[in-house]
Design an enzyme around this catalytic site. Structure first.
Site, PDB file in Angstrom:
ATOM      1  N   ASP A  95       0.836  -1.198   0.000  1.00 54.17           N
ATOM      2  CA  ASP A  95       0.000   0.000   0.000  1.00 54.17           C
ATOM      3  C   ASP A  95       0.875   1.253   0.000  1.00 54.17           C
ATOM      4  O   ASP A  95       1.974   1.244  -0.557  1.00 54.17           O
ATOM      5  CB  ASP A  95      -0.931  -0.042   1.224  1.00 54.17           C
ATOM      6  CG  ASP A  95      -2.287   0.583   0.967  1.00 54.17           C
ATOM      7  OD1 ASP A  95      -2.331   1.811   0.768  1.00 54.17           O
ATOM      8  OD2 ASP A  95      -3.288  -0.135   0.982  1.00 54.17           O
ATOM      9  N   HIS A 141      -3.707   6.166   3.241  1.00 56.82           N
ATOM     10  CA  HIS A 141      -4.476   4.998   2.826  1.00 56.82           C
ATOM     11  C   HIS A 141      -3.970   3.723   3.504  1.00 56.82           C
ATOM     12  O   HIS A 141      -4.738   2.946   4.088  1.00 56.82           O
ATOM     13  CB  HIS A 141      -4.400   4.865   1.306  1.00 56.82           C
ATOM     14  CG  HIS A 141      -5.290   3.828   0.702  1.00 56.82           C
ATOM     15  ND1 HIS A 141      -4.904   2.517   0.562  1.00 56.82           N
ATOM     16  CD2 HIS A 141      -6.537   3.910   0.186  1.00 56.82           C
ATOM     17  CE1 HIS A 141      -5.879   1.829  -0.027  1.00 56.82           C
ATOM     18  NE2 HIS A 141      -6.886   2.658  -0.268  1.00 56.82           N
ATOM     19  N   SER A 351     -11.163  -0.939  -0.846  1.00 56.56           N
ATOM     20  CA  SER A 351      -9.902  -0.891  -0.093  1.00 56.56           C
ATOM     21  C   SER A 351     -10.124  -1.149   1.383  1.00 56.56           C
ATOM     22  O   SER A 351      -9.244  -1.665   2.074  1.00 56.56           O
ATOM     23  CB  SER A 351      -9.239   0.477  -0.245  1.00 56.56           C
ATOM     24  OG  SER A 351      -8.536   0.593  -1.434  1.00 56.56           O
TER      25      SER A 351
END
Length: 399
Positions: A95, A141, A351
């Site tokens: 990620d 994220h 996600s």
């Protein structure tokens, strides 16, 4: 397996710049500034299996834990007598990196080398984007995703005692496929000694690329999907977000098109009133943005193939998890803003659904340490709650 062998370039393309070599299950050479004619000439070299475009990938952006009954699993014990909370399990997060200084990950001190043993929670990793050993998050994220898997703060992650490897492939923009491949290699062989016995137990990939249509460069036969298949064959449980291109069908992103990975779509975790991605959505409703299957393509042998995806669905809308710095201050976005306090933020996307599945996979790996990745996938599929929808929308159902 082994070092990438040299390739003898034809004379007229001797000046081609080799920018990267990746040795692993799939040996890859990344080159730049090739013309279409040069690409065709290289394809004909006996050492070359295929030439494909190096593409960019994007990240695919509580009450969910009791909704999935995960807290009931925590009361059970594994084969070692420890609670089923992820004890002894390693999860790689491919990620944007992780803010390992966040209190939910133990508040570790910032370091130039995350592998130095200074952090008890995030015990290893690499920044493939910047080519260094400090995979500090720059976007937020990966921090959010990691918290869903294994936060030890509030809300607790699905597998709060699992250890994390931060495999950073994004800087402040998109990620290159070669960085993702390198991160997948590290998940299989963390110390790079050629012995795969120390592979990570689970990897989560909340990222993807749209394929329109599916083809050899984007779909089940592309290099990342095949690499995901290879990791699964070597007993790494590979969990991948389905993508956020729904509700049209045939929108599952690569590498979620991997046949052996666990591809995860998104649901709402509770009832909401008002206009979100859907009007007045209800608990367990599939979100409009969740990518749908099926995956239809012509394989390398010219045969038409059909693959049902996603495999399962999990909560992925309005999920509260660790926040990086001050991303999404109140008022900046209609749905994304701080939740609980100033160090957590609510986000949405497949996600967020994928790490719920990755966390459950970690609990299953602890419970059944001798099971293969395929057997763990089978358990997740067979025990999913049927939501009464077609498999191209829900897979087998809610995890």
């Amino acid at each position: 397996r082994g070092k990438v062998r040299s390739i003898t370039m034809p004379k007229k393309i001797k000046n081609t710049k080799i920018v990267r070599r990746i040795s692993g299950l799939a040996n890859v050479i990344v080159a730049e500034n090739l013309t279409a004619t040069e690409v065709e000439r290289i394809k004909k070299l006996p050492e070359v299996k295929n030439v494909t475009l190096a593409r960019e990938f994007k990240t695919t952006l509580d009450v969910a834990v009791p909704l999935l009954q995960v807290d009931q699993i925590w009361t059970q014990t594994g084969s070692t007598g420890l609670p089923l909370t992820g004890n002894g399990i390693t999860v790689g997060i491919i990620d944007t990196g992780i803010d390992y200084t966040h209190p939910d990950f133990g508040g570790c001190q910032q370091t130039d080398n995350i592998n130095d043993g200074s952090c008890a929670k995030v015990i290893g990793g690499y920044d493939f984007f910047s080519d260094d050993t400090n995979p500090m998050d720059e976007q937020g994220h990966g921090t959010h995703v990691s918290g869903i898997v294994a936060s030890q703060g509030f809300p607790l992650g699905v597998a709060p005692d699992a250890k994390i490897y931060a495999l950073k492939v994004f800087g402040t923009g998109n990620a290159g496929g070669d960085d993702i491949l390198a991160a997948m290699d590290m998940a299989l062989d963390p110390n790079g000694d050629g012995d795969f016995s120390d592979h990570l137990d689970v990897i989560n990939m909340s990222l993807g690329m749209n394929c329109v249509p599916y083809n050899i460069d984007c779909g089940p036969d592309d290099i990342l999907s095949k690499k995901a298949d290879l990791l699964a064959e070597h007993n790494v449980i590979v969990v991948i977000a389905a993508g956020n291109s729904g509700p049209p069908d045939k929108t599952i992103g690569s590498p979620g098109t991997s046949s052996k990975a666990i591809t995860v779509g998104a649901t709402y975790k509770q009832d909401y009133e008002g206009s979100y991605w859907d009007l007045n959505p209800r608990v367990n409703q599939i979100t409009a943005f969740s990518s749908r299957g099926p995956v239809d393509w012509v394989d390398e042998s010219g045969v038409q193939q059909h693959l049902i995806k996603p495999d399962i669905v999990a909560p992925g809308a309005i999920i509260c998890a660790p926040r990086l710095d001050s991303i999404f201050e109140a008022g900046q976005h209609p749905y994304y803003y701080p939740c609980i306090d100033n160090i957590h933020v609510q986000l949405a996307g497949t996600s967020m659904a994928s790490p719920y599945a990755a966390g459950v996979a970690a609990l299953l790996r602890q419970r059944y340490p001798d099971y293969s990745s395929g057997q763990i996938k089978e358990i997740l599929i067979e025990t999913a709650a049927d939501l009464g929808l077609d498999p191209e929308t829900q897979g087998s159902g809610l995890i």
